[in-house]
Design a protein around this motif. Structure first.
Motif, PDB file in Angstrom:
ATOM      1  N   LEU A 106      48.443 -10.626   5.603  1.00 59.62           N
ATOM      2  CA  LEU A 106      48.804 -11.904   5.066  1.00 59.62           C
ATOM      3  C   LEU A 106      49.785 -12.633   4.347  1.00 59.62           C
ATOM      4  O   LEU A 106      50.824 -13.849   3.963  1.00 59.62           O
ATOM      5  CB  LEU A 106      49.023 -12.825   6.895  1.00 59.62           C
ATOM      6  N   GLY A 107      48.348 -12.564   3.774  1.00 57.41           N
ATOM      7  CA  GLY A 107      48.116 -13.767   2.349  1.00 57.41           C
ATOM      8  C   GLY A 107      48.572 -12.826   0.990  1.00 57.41           C
ATOM      9  O   GLY A 107      49.245 -13.714   0.394  1.00 57.41           O
ATOM     10  N   ASP A 108      47.845 -11.352   0.963  1.00 55.23           N
ATOM     11  CA  ASP A 108      48.206 -11.102  -0.625  1.00 55.23           C
ATOM     12  C   ASP A 108      48.984  -9.910  -0.303  1.00 55.23           C
ATOM     13  O   ASP A 108      49.078  -9.300  -1.174  1.00 55.23           O
ATOM     14  CB  ASP A 108      46.200 -10.780  -1.368  1.00 55.23           C
ATOM     15  N   VAL A 147      45.457  -1.927  14.768  1.00 55.45           N
ATOM     16  CA  VAL A 147      45.448  -3.058  13.838  1.00 55.45           C
ATOM     17  C   VAL A 147      45.970  -4.156  13.864  1.00 55.45           C
ATOM     18  O   VAL A 147      45.298  -5.012  15.129  1.00 55.45           O
ATOM     19  CB  VAL A 147      47.296  -2.743  13.474  1.00 55.45           C
ATOM     20  N   GLY A 148      45.049  -4.746  13.139  1.00 57.00           N
ATOM     21  CA  GLY A 148      44.745  -6.410  12.956  1.00 57.00           C
ATOM     22  C   GLY A 148      46.070  -6.682  11.285  1.00 57.00           C
ATOM     23  O   GLY A 148      46.598  -6.223   9.987  1.00 57.00           O
ATOM     24  N   PHE A 149      45.893  -8.535  11.152  1.00 62.20           N
ATOM     25  CA  PHE A 149      47.127  -8.608  11.135  1.00 62.20           C
ATOM     26  C   PHE A 149      45.924 -10.682  10.990  1.00 62.20           C
ATOM     27  O   PHE A 149      46.173 -11.072  12.173  1.00 62.20           O
ATOM     28  CB  PHE A 149      48.398  -9.641  11.575  1.00 62.20           C
ATOM     29  N   ASN A 150      45.774 -10.846  10.022  1.00 64.39           N
ATOM     30  CA  ASN A 150      45.478 -12.153   9.328  1.00 64.39           C
ATOM     31  C   ASN A 150      46.656 -13.225   9.864  1.00 64.39           C
ATOM     32  O   ASN A 150      46.510 -14.152   8.895  1.00 64.39           O
ATOM     33  CB  ASN A 150      44.190 -12.207   8.316  1.00 64.39           C
ATOM     34  N   GLN A 155      50.450 -18.611   8.654  1.00 65.47           N
ATOM     35  CA  GLN A 155      50.898 -18.971   9.629  1.00 65.47           C
ATOM     36  C   GLN A 155      52.573 -19.424   9.106  1.00 65.47           C
ATOM     37  O   GLN A 155      52.153 -20.553   8.555  1.00 65.47           O
ATOM     38  CB  GLN A 155      50.250 -20.152  10.701  1.00 65.47           C
ATOM     39  N   THR A 156      52.913 -18.739   8.527  1.00 62.55           N
ATOM     40  CA  THR A 156      54.738 -18.742   8.529  1.00 62.55           C
ATOM     41  C   THR A 156      55.561 -18.417   9.719  1.00 62.55           C
ATOM     42  O   THR A 156      55.008 -16.970  10.261  1.00 62.55           O
ATOM     43  CB  THR A 156      54.865 -18.735   7.004  1.00 62.55           C
ATOM     44  N   VAL A 157      56.731 -18.150   9.229  1.00 65.80           N
ATOM     45  CA  VAL A 157      57.450 -17.873  10.359  1.00 65.80           C
ATOM     46  C   VAL A 157      57.841 -16.518   9.587  1.00 65.80           C
ATOM     47  O   VAL A 157      58.027 -15.342  10.216  1.00 65.80           O
ATOM     48  CB  VAL A 157      59.229 -18.302  10.374  1.00 65.80           C
ATOM     49  N   GLY A 158      57.728 -15.879   8.841  1.00 63.98           N
ATOM     50  CA  GLY A 158      58.162 -14.729   8.624  1.00 63.98           C
ATOM     51  C   GLY A 158      56.649 -13.833   8.690  1.00 63.98           C
ATOM     52  O   GLY A 158      56.726 -12.819   9.427  1.00 63.98           O
ATOM     53  N   ASN A 159      55.622 -14.528   8.130  1.00 61.03           N
ATOM     54  CA  ASN A 159      54.102 -13.795   8.847  1.00 61.03           C
ATOM     55  C   ASN A 159      54.621 -13.387  10.562  1.00 61.03           C
ATOM     56  O   ASN A 159      54.067 -12.382  11.125  1.00 61.03           O
ATOM     57  CB  ASN A 159      52.965 -14.574   8.598  1.00 61.03           C
TER      58      ASN A 159
END
Length: 605
Positions: A106-108, A147-150, A155-159
């Motif tokens: 979710l960063g790049d 599956v994974g998410f960082n 932390q944003t609303v979209g993420n």
């Protein structure tokens, strides 16, 4: 954004009939090694009194009770679990075989959810570490997909929307690989009550809509389950004071850390925890009792192994970031025998110190993946129903907590601040520490496999019903303020939410109880909760959740009671080395508090 829902077409749930107990598998029939060198110390899978590489043992039998399930080959196949966390090292050799497409950085924006902490990787290992590959241990659901998410460092609303089940264009796709279980081993510890108001905070409504949409409508109406850690703030918590981080702790009878045995930060405080779509989990130690840190409350649904800290007492044995320079297992001497580069793990790819409700949640997520894989037709409500029916009463002799305090007249009185195990009017056992009890995978899977199923009636979420009270709360008195609400709808309860408006300047003094028409008493907020402040002088539209009334009828008179348990003898203290001690709630309330009004809604059928 308002997401409309429709009734599930494939809802299925076991009937309420009792199920014969399955025969227990003996130790000799359970392959402890099974090709994985660390499995023998994974007490949460099979507790025979091992140490988990710590310096003391657990108590045999206090585990997930998963022998029958694994021997039957029921191990989560076909179920995808989403790890919403610090990230996941998806190329870890003991995890990569179970990783499927769908992870996201979710960063790049890449498909590798870089984990710079190790927390999420350990969580993923508890859920679905590969079995029988000659490496490490195994997961609770070793054939499940991951599956994974960082999300935590991004932390944003979209993420949040993407990691919690929506695609990048905010649609949930009905693919077999889309998650049916979402593991949320994270949380918040608000220092002041949170206002629950969709107008003032539309994010609350959007979040609620997404939880509901994915829970009810994903996977062709079978839905998904959101699993949530209760928190790790039983004794203390961390907050900020004037921009400085502080440790917040209780102070009573001239003793720091003395909270009369009561939880210092109730699990019912955090907005994610009092959202009924989240299945909240507290943590057990290797003796089947509440861990030293686990948050508790009426919103807890079940309890699962979380362990202590892995040195003096067993923690979890699971995956760590690869190498002796990353994660929690690094080179050097350590109080856990697995750490520092041991013969069983020379490359420091595993850890024996993972703990917290962060561990209890993935153990529950893995359990749910097994139940789902035993019967893919079961919908999300059915899974919760099965867990409530089959949870095992753990620490069954726990007496609850009695609070003795000096009332306004100078007399010592005693208040039952945390009840012991109670059996509600529908026959469900419940404890504020453990919810319906410890997750029992074998009994749950047996019920999913062999019990005739019938759909639960369509879920009903009633409108909020408000009761004006304007009742004075006498200071330091068992009398309290009482208000009744007549509820006319004929609904069977699955959960109850209450919204409160109370004027009071020392919220830590207050205990809040809800009593059902059947007479079941649930403590929504325990006394001595360590607030640092209030909202507009007390509770303002403060939301609380109880699972205690599961299966009872909602029709009849509900009673809310608010009791002031202190005349200024207990305090909340903040500490930071640079500023020293800071006192909060130091003065007793000059005026009696007022229960202004309260609202109730029922989630049920």
């Amino acid at each position: 954004m308002k997401i409309k829902t429709k009734p599930s077409l494939l809802a299925a749930s076991v009937i309420l009939a009792c199920t014969p107990a399955i025969a227990k598998i003996t130790d000799s029939t359970f392959p402890l090694q099974n090709g994985d060198p660390l499995v023998a110390e994974q007490w949460h899978l099979k507790n025979i009194g091992q140490t988990g590489f710590s310096q003391s043992t657990g108590t045999s039998g206090n585990d997930l009770d998963i022998d029958f399930t694994h021997l039957m080959g029921i191990k989560g196949r076909g179920i995808t679990v989403s790890v919403i966390d610090s990230g996941v090292e998806i190329d870890h050799p003991d995890l990569r075989a179970n990783v499927v497409a769908g992870s996201l950085n979710l960063g790049d924006g890449s498909d590798y959810p870089q984990d710079n902490n190790g927390h999420g990787t350990s969580v993923a290992g508890l859920i679905a570490a590969t079995e029988a590959n000659g490496l490490g241990g195994r997961g609770v659901a070793p054939h499940a997909n991951i599956v994974g998410f960082n999300y935590l460092p991004n932390q944003t609303v979209g993420n949040w929307l993407v990691s919690h089940g929506l695609s990048e264009d905010f649609r949930q796709l009905d693919r077999f690989t889309d998650p049916r279980v979402f593991n949320q081993s994270y949380g918040s510890t608000p220092a002041t009550p949170v206002v629950h108001n969709y107008v003032l905070n539309p994010w609350q409504e959007l979040q609620d809509d997404v939880y509901r949409y994915i829970t009810e409508e994903s996977h062709w109406g079978r839905g998904s389950v959101y699993v949530k850690s209760a928190g790790n703030s039983f004794g203390t918590y961390n907050a900020y004071y004037q921009g400085v981080p502080i440790l917040v702790l209780p102070y009573e009878n001239n003793q720091f850390f003395n909270n009369q045995g009561l939880p210092f930060h109730n699990a019912n405080i955090a907005p994610d925890n009092n959202n009924h779509w989240n299945l909240v989990v507290s943590a057990l130690d290797a003796h089947g009792k509440l861990t030293s840190y686990s948050s508790v409350g009426s919103n807890v649904f079940v309890a699962a192994p979380g362990g202590e800290f892995g040195e003096a007492a067993p923690a979890m044995v699971t995956i760590d970031l690869q190498g002796c320079e990353a994660g929690s297992n690094v080179a050097g001497e350590h109080g856990n025998a697995l750490h520092g580069g041991s013969e069983l793990d020379p490359n420091c790819d595993y850890t024996g110190t993972m703990n917290g409700t962060s561990s209890a949640a993935p153990n529950t997520s893995g359990a749910i993946a097994n139940i789902m894989s035993a019967n893919h037709a079961l919908d999300a409500r059915s899974i919760r129903h099965i867990l409530a029916q089959t949870a095992r009463k753990t620490d069954e002799n726990h007496p609850g907590v009695d609070l003795t305090f000096e009332n306004a007249d100078g007399e010592l009185v005693t208040y039952n601040a945390i009840p012991s195990w109670q059996r509600n009017a529908a026959g469900y056992n419940f404890h504020q520490y453990y919810g319906f009890g410890a997750v029992d995978v074998d009994d749950a899977v047996y019920k999913a496999l062999f019990t005739p199923v019938t759909p639960l009636p369509e879920q009903v979420i009633t409108p909020w019903q408000t009761q004006i009270a304007d009742a004075e709360i006498p200071d330091a008195s068992l009398t309290g303020a009482t208000s009744t609400l007549a509820f006319e709808q004929d609904v069977t309860v699955e959960a109850v939410q209450v919204k409160l408006n109370i004027d009071h300047t020392r919220l830590r003094d207050l205990a809040i109880e809800l009593i059902s028409p059947s007479g079941t008493r649930s403590v929504l907020m325990s006394a001595r909760t360590g607030w640092l402040g209030t909202t507009e002088g007390g509770y303002t539209d403060t939301l609380m959740l109880s699972n205690h009334f599961y299966g009872e009828t909602a029709q009849g008179e509900w009673q809310l009671k608010v009791i002031d348990t202190d005349k200024g003898n207990s305090f909340t203290v903040g500490y930071n080395a640079s500023i020293g001690l800071v006192g909060f709630n130091r003065n007793n309330n000059a005026d009696n508090g007022v229960l202004k009004d309260w609202s109730l809604r029922v989630i049920g059928h």
